[in-house]
Design an enzyme around this catalytic site. Structure first.
Site, PDB file in Angstrom:
ATOM      1  N   LYS A  59       0.852  -1.193   0.000  1.00  0.00           N
ATOM      2  CA  LYS A  59       0.000   0.000   0.000  1.00  0.00           C
ATOM      3  C   LYS A  59       0.886   1.240   0.000  1.00  0.00           C
ATOM      4  CE  LYS A  59      -3.929   1.946   2.613  1.00  0.00           C
ATOM      5  NZ  LYS A  59      -4.796   1.779   3.799  1.00  0.00           N
ATOM      6  N   SER A 134      -9.770   1.557   2.825  1.00  0.00           N
ATOM      7  CA  SER A 134      -8.941   2.328   1.928  1.00  0.00           C
ATOM      8  C   SER A 134      -7.881   1.506   1.191  1.00  0.00           C
ATOM      9  CB  SER A 134      -8.249   3.446   2.707  1.00  0.00           C
ATOM     10  OG  SER A 134      -7.335   2.916   3.644  1.00  0.00           O
ATOM     11  N   SER A 158      -9.747  -0.651   7.067  1.00  0.00           N
ATOM     12  CA  SER A 158      -9.178  -0.539   5.713  1.00  0.00           C
ATOM     13  C   SER A 158      -8.436  -1.759   5.200  1.00  0.00           C
ATOM     14  CB  SER A 158      -8.251   0.672   5.624  1.00  0.00           C
ATOM     15  OG  SER A 158      -9.027   1.831   5.504  1.00  0.00           O
TER      16      SER A 158
HETATM   17  N1  GLN Z   1     -13.206   3.832   6.169  1.00  0.00           N
HETATM   18  C1  GLN Z   1     -12.586   4.225   7.403  1.00  0.00           C
HETATM   19  C2  GLN Z   1     -12.278   5.697   7.379  1.00  0.00           C
HETATM   20  O1  GLN Z   1     -12.512   6.301   6.394  1.00  0.00           O
HETATM   21  C3  GLN Z   1     -11.358   3.415   7.673  1.00  0.00           C
HETATM   22  C4  GLN Z   1     -10.104   3.945   7.102  1.00  0.00           C
HETATM   23  C5  GLN Z   1      -8.900   3.126   7.449  1.00  0.00           C
HETATM   24  O2  GLN Z   1      -9.004   2.106   8.128  1.00  0.00           O
HETATM   25  N2  GLN Z   1      -7.738   3.610   7.067  1.00  0.00           N
HETATM   26  O3  GLN Z   1     -11.819   6.248   8.333  1.00  0.00           O
END
Ligand code: GLN
Length: 450
Positions: A59, A134, A158
């Protein structure tokens, strides 16, 4: 032999040992596939040719020495780090190489991949759907066999949610299990790096590689996670499995619920003792998360001030700006005790819910996400709707406990993930449950037709 790229990590390692193919052939097989599919799927932001070793996709929020690392943001679009994140160093020591950096929501803020400054990644199962987020690119890369395994980061789901949407295995480790040194910070008290793989066994192995002490991160436990294959094989007879009633209420797609209920039946067949439990503060977790996260974001993003990284704030996208503003507000004097301090208290209540539950059960099981992958564009202009899709994943981050997502079926042709949560530091038990389920089912073998 099967196509090289369809092999799991453990299969790849033994095939290399048996000299069934060389590292060069292995990398070329993946590079060819990336060449063919990346233009359609938009998974990789950067691809490394001529590498040797087991190819992993990383990532792009994880720092890689001499390889551009953008956090999927225009503000870091020419950032070439001079050091490796601790996890990268640990992977290199184990014969892994970085084949490419994967797309994701800008600075890991989002749940669909659509907040990337470099365009959205497509879901390999259906190009009209989001891959989840994400860690969108890492999930899609594993799903489409464009790498042997991947790393993602998980602040509120994410790793688990995109794993669920793409039909792969993903683990958010216990907070402090894996070093955050070199992980571009989103919300430091919640962020964890974790494996995204083709099998549960692979996840256990990658966790073994990346966990353990790090002098650069004082939150990391010196206790290294070790895979015991004998333990993984132990099965789940007599294991107590709690199913929180709060995870089956309003908002859960009945078609997803059906798949999850069937998975629970399977766990019972395997000898698990399934019983309903309650996590009474679940309903407040989302509100607390969306105060705590923006607060920490507003502090972490202060370094992008137009001086240190060369570029100014006009290079930051809408979701990141929204969180900076929300967080600055909730931390400002006169407000912080109404917002941040309250949210911190709720966080403790959420954590206590789990502590109480784990006095009675060994693991907590339920859905990863209330729905399967949605249409591209469907929620991108409605942040609240997008936030609601994190409802089942954020609690694990607030409580600091580990959470696993494994493939457990399909709904209308799209993968559904089963979430298995465990006690702090007890990745072993959730992996054992995941492994038992995987051995008894075929879901993880399903691949999209590409
Ligand atoms: N969807 C969640 C957010 O927008 C999780 C993001 C993540 O785990 N980096 O905060």
């Amino acid at each position: 032999m099967n196509d090289i790229t369809s092999l799991t990590l453990t299969q790849t390692i033994s095939a290399l040992k048996d000299k069934q193919f060389s590292e060069e052939e292995l990398n070329n097989a993946y590079l060819e596939k990336i060449d063919a599919l990346n233009p359609k799927l938009n998974i990789f932001l950067e691809v490394k040719k001529n590498t040797r070793g087991i190819p992993a996709a990383i990532k792009d929020v994880i720092i890689t020495k001499n390889i551009k690392t953008t956090a999927s943001s225009k503000i870091l679009s020419n950032f070439i780090p001079q050091y490796n994140a601790t996890v990268i160093g640990k992977l290199l020591e184990n014969g892994v190489s970085v084949i490419g950096k994967t797309n994701h929501d800008e600075f890991a803020m989002g749940g669909s991949g659509e907040n990337s400054a470099f365009g959205v990644t497509k879901n390999p199962w259906d190009f009209s759907k989001v891959p989840g987020g994400s860690s969108s690119g890492s999930a899609a890369a594993v799903c489409a066999d464009l790498c042997t395994f991947a790393l993602g980061s998980d602040t509120g789901g994410s790793i688990r949610q995109p794993s669920s949407f793409c039909g792969i295995v993903g683990l958010k480790p216990t907070y402090g299990r894996v070093s955050r040194y070199g992980l571009i910070a989103m919300a430091s008290s919640l962020d964890q790096i974790g494996p995204m793989t083709k099998s549960v066994e692979d996840t256990a192995l990658v966790l073994d590689w990346i966990s353990g002490a790090d002098g650069y991160d004082s939150n990391v436990s010196s206790e290294k996670f070790k895979v015991q294959s004998s333990k993984l094989n132990e099965g789940i007879k007599g294991l107590k499995i709690g199913v929180p009633k709060e995870y089956f209420g309003e908002g859960l797609d009945p078609k997803v619920e059906k798949v999850i209920k069937e998975a629970l039946k399977k766990l019972e067949e395997l000898g698990g003792e399934v019983a309903e439990i309650s996590l009474p503060h679940s309903q407040y977790a989302l509100a607390a998360y969306y105060i705590i996260v923006p607060s920490e974001v507003s502090s972490n993003m202060a370094r992008y001030d137009g001086i240190r990284y060369g570029k100014g704030r006009e290079n930051i996208g809408a979701e990141v700006k929204r969180r900076i503003m929300l967080g600055t507000y909730s931390l400002s004097s006169g407000y912080w005790d109404d917002y941040y301090a309250k949210a911190a208290k709720v966080r403790t209540l959420v954590k206590r819910d789990f502590e109480k539950a784990f006095e009675k059960v060994d693991v907590v099981v339920g859905p990863v996400s209330p729905t399967t992958a949605w249409n591209l564009g469907e929620k991108v202009n409605d942040p609240l709707k997008m936030y609601l899709s994190d409802i089942y994943t954020i609690s694990a981050n607030l409580a600091g406990i580990p959470g696993l997502s494994i493939p457990c079926g399909f709904s209308e042709g799209l993968p559904v993930g089963l979430q298995i949560l465990g006690k702090q530091w007890d990745e072993e038990t959730i992996l054992t449950v995941g492994y038992a389920f995987e051995q008894a089912t075929q879901w993880h073998m399903e691949k999209p037709k590409l």
